[in-house]
Enzyme design. Sequence first.
Site, PDB file in Angstrom:
ATOM      1  CD  GLN A  68      45.490  16.352  73.620  1.00 28.44           C
ATOM      2  OE1 GLN A  68      46.487  17.057  73.443  1.00 28.44           O
ATOM      3  NE2 GLN A  68      44.800  16.483  74.990  1.00 28.44           N
ATOM      4  CB  VAL A  72      44.815  -7.744  82.218  1.00 24.98           C
ATOM      5  CG1 VAL A  72      45.478  -8.412  80.717  1.00 24.98           C
ATOM      6  CG2 VAL A  72      45.881  -7.962  83.151  1.00 24.98           C
ATOM      7  N   GLY A  92      42.804  14.159  79.917  1.00 25.37           N
ATOM      8  CA  GLY A  92      42.388  13.430  81.151  1.00 25.37           C
ATOM      9  C   GLY A  92      43.184  12.146  81.380  1.00 25.37           C
ATOM     10  CG  HIS A  93      46.859  11.413  80.742  1.00 25.32           C
ATOM     11  ND1 HIS A  93      48.217  11.708  80.146  1.00 25.32           N
ATOM     12  CD2 HIS A  93      46.085  11.788  79.620  1.00 25.32           C
ATOM     13  CE1 HIS A  93      47.982  12.109  78.782  1.00 25.32           C
ATOM     14  NE2 HIS A  93      46.933  12.177  78.459  1.00 25.32           N
ATOM     15  N   GLY A 151      42.834   8.849  71.443  1.00 23.07           N
ATOM     16  CA  GLY A 151      43.027   9.404  72.931  1.00 23.07           C
ATOM     17  C   GLY A 151      42.389   8.476  73.653  1.00 23.07           C
ATOM     18  CG  ASP A 152      40.199   9.355  76.313  1.00 26.49           C
ATOM     19  OD1 ASP A 152      41.016  10.181  76.910  1.00 26.49           O
ATOM     20  OD2 ASP A 152      39.189   9.757  75.702  1.00 26.49           O
ATOM     21  CE  LYS A 207      47.253  10.033  75.731  1.00 29.41           C
ATOM     22  NZ  LYS A 207      45.881   9.471  75.164  1.00 29.41           N
ATOM     23  N   GLY A 208      48.252   7.745  80.552  1.00 30.66           N
ATOM     24  CA  GLY A 208      48.743   7.932  81.786  1.00 30.66           C
ATOM     25  C   GLY A 208      49.041   6.604  82.595  1.00 30.66           C
TER      26      GLY A 208
HETATM   27  P1  GDP Z   1      44.752   8.464  78.604  1.00 28.56           P
HETATM   28  O1  GDP Z   1      44.202   9.737  78.420  1.00 28.56           O
HETATM   29  O2  GDP Z   1      45.736   7.961  77.418  1.00 28.56           O
HETATM   30  O3  GDP Z   1      45.847   8.420  79.817  1.00 28.56           O
HETATM   31  O4  GDP Z   1      43.719   7.346  78.992  1.00 28.56           O
HETATM   32  P2  GDP Z   1      42.337   7.736  80.053  1.00 28.56           P
HETATM   33  O5  GDP Z   1      42.879   7.662  81.420  1.00 28.56           O
HETATM   34  O6  GDP Z   1      41.413   8.999  79.694  1.00 28.56           O
HETATM   35  O7  GDP Z   1      41.330   6.407  79.752  1.00 28.56           O
HETATM   36  C1  GDP Z   1      41.724   5.256  80.041  1.00 28.56           C
HETATM   37  C2  GDP Z   1      40.946   4.453  81.151  1.00 28.56           C
HETATM   38  O8  GDP Z   1      41.141   3.255  81.112  1.00 28.56           O
HETATM   39  C3  GDP Z   1      41.279   4.866  82.390  1.00 28.56           C
HETATM   40  O9  GDP Z   1      40.110   4.877  83.294  1.00 28.56           O
HETATM   41  C4  GDP Z   1      42.348   3.889  82.885  1.00 28.56           C
HETATM   42  O10 GDP Z   1      42.202   3.565  84.414  1.00 28.56           O
HETATM   43  C5  GDP Z   1      41.750   2.532  82.464  1.00 28.56           C
HETATM   44  N1  GDP Z   1      42.524   1.636  81.857  1.00 28.56           N
HETATM   45  C6  GDP Z   1      43.822   1.838  81.605  1.00 28.56           C
HETATM   46  N2  GDP Z   1      44.478   0.559  81.138  1.00 28.56           N
HETATM   47  C7  GDP Z   1      43.389  -0.447  81.473  1.00 28.56           C
HETATM   48  C8  GDP Z   1      43.341  -1.593  81.176  1.00 28.56           C
HETATM   49  O11 GDP Z   1      44.219  -2.341  80.776  1.00 28.56           O
HETATM   50  N3  GDP Z   1      42.142  -2.378  81.670  1.00 28.56           N
HETATM   51  C9  GDP Z   1      40.951  -1.686  81.947  1.00 28.56           C
HETATM   52  N4  GDP Z   1      40.026  -2.385  82.271  1.00 28.56           N
HETATM   53  N5  GDP Z   1      40.909  -0.562  82.095  1.00 28.56           N
HETATM   54  C10 GDP Z   1      42.310   0.321  81.822  1.00 28.56           C
HETATM   55  P1  IMO Z   2      43.615  12.510  76.271  1.00 28.36           P
HETATM   56  O1  IMO Z   2      45.288  12.956  76.642  1.00 28.36           O
HETATM   57  C1  IMO Z   2      40.244  12.057  73.747  1.00 28.36           C
HETATM   58  C2  IMO Z   2      39.310  15.457  71.200  1.00 28.36           C
HETATM   59  C3  IMO Z   2      38.043  16.207  71.648  1.00 28.36           C
HETATM   60  C4  IMO Z   2      37.542  16.730  70.215  1.00 28.36           C
HETATM   61  C5  IMO Z   2      38.930  17.030  69.519  1.00 28.36           C
HETATM   62  C6  IMO Z   2      39.524  18.815  69.748  1.00 28.36           C
HETATM   63  O2  IMO Z   2      43.049  12.230  77.492  1.00 28.36           O
HETATM   64  O3  IMO Z   2      43.718  11.138  75.265  1.00 28.36           O
HETATM   65  P2  IMO Z   2      40.126  20.157  71.604  1.00 28.36           P
HETATM   66  O4  IMO Z   2      39.555  20.431  73.187  1.00 28.36           O
HETATM   67  O5  IMO Z   2      41.596  19.343  71.827  1.00 28.36           O
HETATM   68  O6  IMO Z   2      40.272  21.344  70.645  1.00 28.36           O
HETATM   69  O7  IMO Z   2      39.207  19.114  70.883  1.00 28.36           O
HETATM   70  O8  IMO Z   2      40.047  16.591  70.351  1.00 28.36           O
HETATM   71  N1  IMO Z   2      40.144  15.461  72.560  1.00 28.36           N
HETATM   72  C7  IMO Z   2      40.468  14.335  73.105  1.00 28.36           C
HETATM   73  N2  IMO Z   2      39.788  13.031  72.981  1.00 28.36           N
HETATM   74  N3  IMO Z   2      41.175  12.300  74.500  1.00 28.36           N
HETATM   75  C8  IMO Z   2      42.011  13.166  74.802  1.00 28.36           C
HETATM   76  O9  IMO Z   2      42.890  13.487  75.453  1.00 28.36           O
HETATM   77  C9  IMO Z   2      41.443  14.613  73.822  1.00 28.36           C
HETATM   78  N4  IMO Z   2      41.555  15.861  73.997  1.00 28.36           N
HETATM   79  C10 IMO Z   2      41.076  16.290  73.101  1.00 28.36           C
HETATM   80  O10 IMO Z   2      37.020  15.139  72.259  1.00 28.36           O
HETATM   81  O11 IMO Z   2      37.008  15.646  69.582  1.00 28.36           O
HETATM   82 MG    MG Z   3      41.962  10.564  78.619  1.00 26.13          MG
END
Ligand code: GDP
Ligand code: IMO
Ligand code: MG
Length: 425
Positions: A224, A414, A40-41, A12-13, A16-17
């Site tokens: 996720q 980047v 959280g995207h 995750g994180d 993707k957003g």
């Molecule tokens: P998601 O859940 O997959 O959409 O990712 P999140 O938004 O939770 O976490 C990704 C974080 O990295 C966010 O704060 C984005 O703004 C940031 N981000 C995405 N791509 C890049 C990148 O290429 N470089 C940096 N420094 N930050 C990035």
């Molecule tokens: P995005 O879309 C990172 C993790 C939780 C926990 C496990 C189960 O932003 O990438 P849940 O509440 O889904 O039953 O928790 O999954 N988890 C994530 N970790 N990014 C996410 O979403 C997540 N959504 C759930 O931390 O380990």
């Molecule tokens: Mg996220």
Amino acid sequence: MSGTVVVGTQWGDEGKGKITDLLARDADVVVRYQGGHNAGHTLVVEGETFALQLVPSGVLYPHVTPVIGNGVVVDPRVLIAELDMLTAKGVDCSRLVVSGNAHLIMPYHQQLDALHERHLGKAKLGTTKRGIGPAYADKAMRTGLRVQDLLDPPIFREKLEMALEHTNQVLTRVFNRLPVEVDAVIDEYLGTCAPRLAPHIGDSVDVVHAALEADREVLFEGAQATFLDLDQGTYPFVTSSNPVAGGACTGAGVGPRHIDRVIGIAKAYVTRVGSGPFPTELFDEVGDHLVDVGHEYGTNTGRRRRTGWFDAVMLRHAVRVNSLTEVAITKLDVLDALPRLRVCVAYEHEGRRYEHVPYHQSVMHHATPVYADLEGWQCDLTGVTDPADLPAAAAAYLDFLEDQIGVPVRLVGVGPGRAQILHRT
Ligand code: GDP
Ligand code: IMO
Ligand code: MG
């Protein structure tokens, strides 16, 4: 007709957003197909940050129809708060379609999530406590309420009373809590939420297929990630849905033949929030450095993310279970200052070498990573706009990842901004 899936390949994180927002420029419909507000995207557009939990990341474009698919679990209170937040920032959300078949997260789901976690004690999963697991459990039990029930008060009451017959026994007898009052839930969900969401509730499958039939581009936005997938992830340390690309079929109502492109999103390193195995996890100052420079705190819960080196073994598995056609590597800039980089190319356990993720949980928990060492580039990548301008060590790092993963690395992040992306050919 053309369908593209954006799927997380790690825990995750991965960004993707950001990648969905980028690709949505050329899409007509963007669909979230699973998960809920555990996601959280983050999008950063012209210096403004948008943190989305339920609304698809295509919402910023006026030409995109954002769709919440039937596979998502929706807390209507959270969705309304998100629509208010976006509207206050000047984003028009009127086109949003929410599947009538999506399941509702009820207040007791959230309560049960927290109670289950407390009950597990040291074995807790580290969930987001958003009620995701209990909502999907009720869906599988066939005692869930759906978004369409908001439009039908007598049915809503009947289903709620039936669900609470069981749930209130669990709350009072197992967890020693007060029972949930039917009328309090009805007031909030039917009185406050239903009128607000009614204009958005519709037939998401029809919207998606009408677009596909008109030869328009549909983007499926995963939440996720592969290793949080209920079936393919590091069970039980997973979420309760199917983030993998196949989840787009069930969660949006399309067959696999409608998907011709599957983009796996991977950070240039690995992070994880919550419990579970993590072979390349770092417990040293490099791990702290990745947290600091990458701002590795959950967008959603604020928790510090665990960090580790890039794991090519995981990526090979993600290629297999998602049929990835390509990969986007994000956050390459976070590695800028490091003089040496490591990439996990295999695992070892009790004398055996694993090139692919071992199916057995104990092996995954105790696997030792086999690393390849690479040179860092030690300069700032955040201003690079053309892959030809990357320093040799950064280009070599990407070539090495591509070789290890086995599919092309087409996009490279980047920086967090919409423009901070490199297109490799
Ligand atoms: P998601 O859940 O997959 O959409 O990712 P999140 O938004 O939770 O976490 C990704 C974080 O990295 C966010 O704060 C984005 O703004 C940031 N981000 C995405 N791509 C890049 C990148 O290429 N470089 C940096 N420094 N930050 C990035
Ligand atoms: P995005 O879309 C990172 C993790 C939780 C926990 C496990 C189960 O932003 O990438 P849940 O509440 O889904 O039953 O928790 O999954 N988890 C994530 N970790 N990014 C996410 O979403 C997540 N959504 C759930 O931390 O380990
Ligand atoms: Mg996220």
